[in-house]
Scaffold this motif. Structure first.
Motif, mmCIF file in Angstrom:
data_model
loop_
_atom_site.group_PDB
_atom_site.id
_atom_site.type_symbol
_atom_site.label_atom_id
_atom_site.label_comp_id
_atom_site.label_asym_id
_atom_site.label_seq_id
_atom_site.Cartn_x
_atom_site.Cartn_y
_atom_site.Cartn_z
ATOM 1 N N PRO A 100 10.375 -5.122 6.429
ATOM 2 C CA PRO A 100 11.461 -4.814 5.489
ATOM 3 C C PRO A 100 11.097 -5.028 4.034
ATOM 4 O O PRO A 100 11.629 -4.368 3.156
ATOM 5 C CB PRO A 100 12.585 -5.755 5.922
ATOM 6 N N LEU A 101 10.192 -5.951 3.767
ATOM 7 C CA LEU A 101 9.762 -6.196 2.390
ATOM 8 C C LEU A 101 8.282 -5.909 2.232
ATOM 9 O O LEU A 101 7.633 -6.377 1.296
ATOM 10 C CB LEU A 101 10.051 -7.651 1.981
ATOM 11 N N GLY A 102 7.732 -5.157 3.180
ATOM 12 C CA GLY A 102 6.309 -4.893 3.115
ATOM 13 C C GLY A 102 5.480 -6.065 3.577
ATOM 14 O O GLY A 102 4.304 -6.179 3.255
ATOM 15 N N HIS A 103 6.071 -6.981 4.376
ATOM 16 C CA HIS A 103 5.349 -8.176 4.788
ATOM 17 C C HIS A 103 4.492 -7.909 6.017
ATOM 18 O O HIS A 103 4.796 -7.087 6.843
ATOM 19 C CB HIS A 103 6.344 -9.303 5.102
ATOM 20 N N ASP A 104 3.419 -8.676 6.153
ATOM 21 C CA ASP A 104 2.528 -8.612 7.303
ATOM 22 C C ASP A 104 1.972 -9.999 7.501
ATOM 23 O O ASP A 104 2.651 -10.978 7.230
ATOM 24 C CB ASP A 104 1.415 -7.579 7.056
ATOM 25 N N LEU A 105 0.736 -10.132 7.934
ATOM 26 C CA LEU A 105 0.157 -11.463 8.101
ATOM 27 C C LEU A 105 0.070 -12.220 6.791
ATOM 28 O O LEU A 105 -0.074 -13.438 6.787
ATOM 29 C CB LEU A 105 -1.246 -11.351 8.724
ATOM 30 N N SER A 106 0.153 -11.508 5.677
ATOM 31 C CA SER A 106 0.111 -12.204 4.397
ATOM 32 C C SER A 106 1.485 -12.683 3.969
ATOM 33 O O SER A 106 1.627 -13.264 2.897
ATOM 34 C CB SER A 106 -0.468 -11.286 3.309
ATOM 35 N N ALA A 107 2.516 -12.432 4.789
ATOM 36 C CA ALA A 107 3.834 -12.944 4.451
ATOM 37 C C ALA A 107 3.847 -14.459 4.544
ATOM 38 O O ALA A 107 3.334 -15.033 5.475
ATOM 39 C CB ALA A 107 4.881 -12.358 5.416
ATOM 40 N N HIS A 108 4.429 -15.095 3.584
ATOM 41 C CA HIS A 108 4.380 -16.548 3.552
ATOM 42 C C HIS A 108 5.504 -17.069 2.689
ATOM 43 O O HIS A 108 5.819 -16.504 1.653
ATOM 44 C CB HIS A 108 3.039 -17.033 2.992
ATOM 45 N N GLY A 109 6.106 -18.123 3.119
ATOM 46 C CA GLY A 109 7.198 -18.698 2.362
ATOM 47 C C GLY A 109 6.706 -19.435 1.136
ATOM 48 O O GLY A 109 5.807 -20.240 1.197
ATOM 49 N N ILE A 181 -2.340 -2.183 6.332
ATOM 50 C CA ILE A 181 -2.427 -3.615 6.057
ATOM 51 C C ILE A 181 -3.788 -3.957 5.457
ATOM 52 O O ILE A 181 -3.876 -4.678 4.454
ATOM 53 C CB ILE A 181 -2.181 -4.425 7.344
ATOM 54 N N GLU A 182 -4.851 -3.421 6.066
ATOM 55 C CA GLU A 182 -6.197 -3.716 5.565
ATOM 56 C C GLU A 182 -6.371 -3.191 4.137
ATOM 57 O O GLU A 182 -6.946 -3.865 3.277
ATOM 58 C CB GLU A 182 -7.233 -3.081 6.494
ATOM 59 N N HIS A 183 -5.871 -1.986 3.877
ATOM 60 C CA HIS A 183 -5.992 -1.392 2.545
ATOM 61 C C HIS A 183 -5.212 -2.203 1.523
ATOM 62 O O HIS A 183 -5.672 -2.404 0.388
ATOM 63 C CB HIS A 183 -5.481 0.048 2.586
ATOM 64 N N PRO A 190 -3.863 -7.272 -4.514
ATOM 65 C CA PRO A 190 -3.339 -6.609 -3.316
ATOM 66 C C PRO A 190 -2.232 -5.614 -3.668
ATOM 67 O O PRO A 190 -1.431 -5.843 -4.570
ATOM 68 C CB PRO A 190 -2.784 -7.779 -2.493
ATOM 69 N N LEU A 191 -2.220 -4.496 -2.948
ATOM 70 C CA LEU A 191 -1.210 -3.466 -3.167
ATOM 71 C C LEU A 191 0.025 -3.741 -2.305
ATOM 72 O O LEU A 191 -0.098 -4.300 -1.210
ATOM 73 C CB LEU A 191 -1.783 -2.093 -2.803
ATOM 74 N N PRO A 192 1.212 -3.360 -2.772
ATOM 75 C CA PRO A 192 2.411 -3.495 -1.930
ATOM 76 C C PRO A 192 2.233 -2.734 -0.625
ATOM 77 O O PRO A 192 1.752 -1.590 -0.617
ATOM 78 C CB PRO A 192 3.521 -2.886 -2.797
ATOM 79 N N PRO A 195 4.867 0.872 0.624
ATOM 80 C CA PRO A 195 4.505 2.261 0.257
ATOM 81 C C PRO A 195 3.289 2.771 1.017
ATOM 82 O O PRO A 195 3.222 3.962 1.352
ATOM 83 C CB PRO A 195 4.217 2.159 -1.247
ATOM 84 N N LEU A 196 2.326 1.891 1.296
ATOM 85 C CA LEU A 196 1.147 2.306 2.051
ATOM 86 C C LEU A 196 1.512 2.657 3.494
ATOM 87 O O LEU A 196 0.996 3.628 4.058
ATOM 88 C CB LEU A 196 0.096 1.200 2.034
ATOM 89 N N LEU A 197 2.380 1.851 4.105
ATOM 90 C CA LEU A 197 2.843 2.161 5.460
ATOM 91 C C LEU A 197 3.548 3.511 5.494
ATOM 92 O O LEU A 197 3.309 4.331 6.383
ATOM 93 C CB LEU A 197 3.803 1.074 5.944
ATOM 94 N N THR A 198 4.413 3.724 4.520
ATOM 95 C CA THR A 198 5.151 4.984 4.453
ATOM 96 C C THR A 198 4.202 6.157 4.300
ATOM 97 O O THR A 198 4.326 7.177 4.993
ATOM 98 C CB THR A 198 6.145 4.953 3.283
ATOM 99 N N GLU A 199 3.223 6.023 3.401
ATOM 100 C CA GLU A 199 2.254 7.095 3.190
ATOM 101 C C GLU A 199 1.443 7.366 4.457
ATOM 102 O O GLU A 199 1.228 8.528 4.840
ATOM 103 C CB GLU A 199 1.313 6.738 2.039
#
Length: 217
Positions: A100-109, A181-183, A190-192, A195-199
């Motif tokens: 929802p916010l572009g989070h992945d393994l790099s998501a962190h509180g 995610i890798e890109h 790091p890029l958001p 937008p990369l997932l959507t593309e």
């Protein structure tokens, strides 16, 4: 045991798995892979070491569980989409619900920007480069794709075991997500991710048309 009790028990188990996976990622990124023990992870998740061993054979499995759970959730989101919605409208929408916010393994509180964000991303890169993590993710990707293929088969009226289509779509979606995610993480800064997932998914839906050549500067 009543069905409701069984459901509650399974939800508790799932919550424990997620807590252990999150703790493994958090500690490994912050401290370094070799500086984190199973005892550290169990303490962070407020469970016993025996509980960790009941759910995961090692730290790599705990990290990879995040990928399996996310693909399962994407499958559930896909099942919940309106039946009249075209598949390649439903799939990106289901994926975005899990990012929802572009989070992945790099998501962190608590890490929002700047130097701490950069340090976190570098830590994620190092963790994902660990052979134990790579092996676990490779193994779990097969299960993750089966989970998603089952949801795609239900939606398209195909057979997840006998037909090629649901397996092919699931593999393509999983690969597109991993590449995005890798890109995102490889860029400096790091890029958001969203937008990369959507593309990536839009290009899949369009059949991966050949891009226009870049002009040389």
């Amino acid at each position: 045991m009543a069905a409701d009790d069984l459901g509650l028990r399974e939800r508790k188990k799932q919550a424990t798995r997620l807590a252990l996976s999150a703790a493994t990622i958090q500690l490994s990124v912050e401290r370094g892979w070799s500086n984190v023990s199973v005892e550290d992870i169990a303490a962070a998740a407020d469970v016993s070491v025996r509980t960790f061993r009941n759910y995961f054979a090692n730290k790599g499995e705990a990290v990879a569980f995040r990928q399996l759970e996310r693909m399962r959730q994407i499958g559930e989101e896909l099942r919940a989409r309106p039946v009249e919605e075209p598949l390649w409208t439903a799939i990106p929408a289901a994926v975005r619900e899990r990012f929802p916010l572009g989070h992945d393994l790099s998501a962190h509180g608590g890490h929002s920007s700047g130097q701490r964000e950069r340090q976190w991303v570098e830590g994620v890169r190092r963790m994902l480069a660990e052979p134990a993590v790579q092996a676990a993710i490779l193994e779990v990707n097969t299960r993750a794709q089966r989970e998603l293929a089952a949801a795609i088969a239900e939606r398209t009226g195909t057979d997840a075991e006998r037909d090629l289509y649901p397996k092919l779509v699931a593999a393509a979606v999983g690969t597109a997500t991993a590449v995005a995610i890798e890109h995102s993480q490889a860029a400096d800064p790091p890029l958001p991710l969203l937008p990369l997932l959507t593309e990536a998914l839009d290009q899949l839906a369009a059949g991966l048309p050949e891009p226009s050549p870049r002009r040389k500067s």
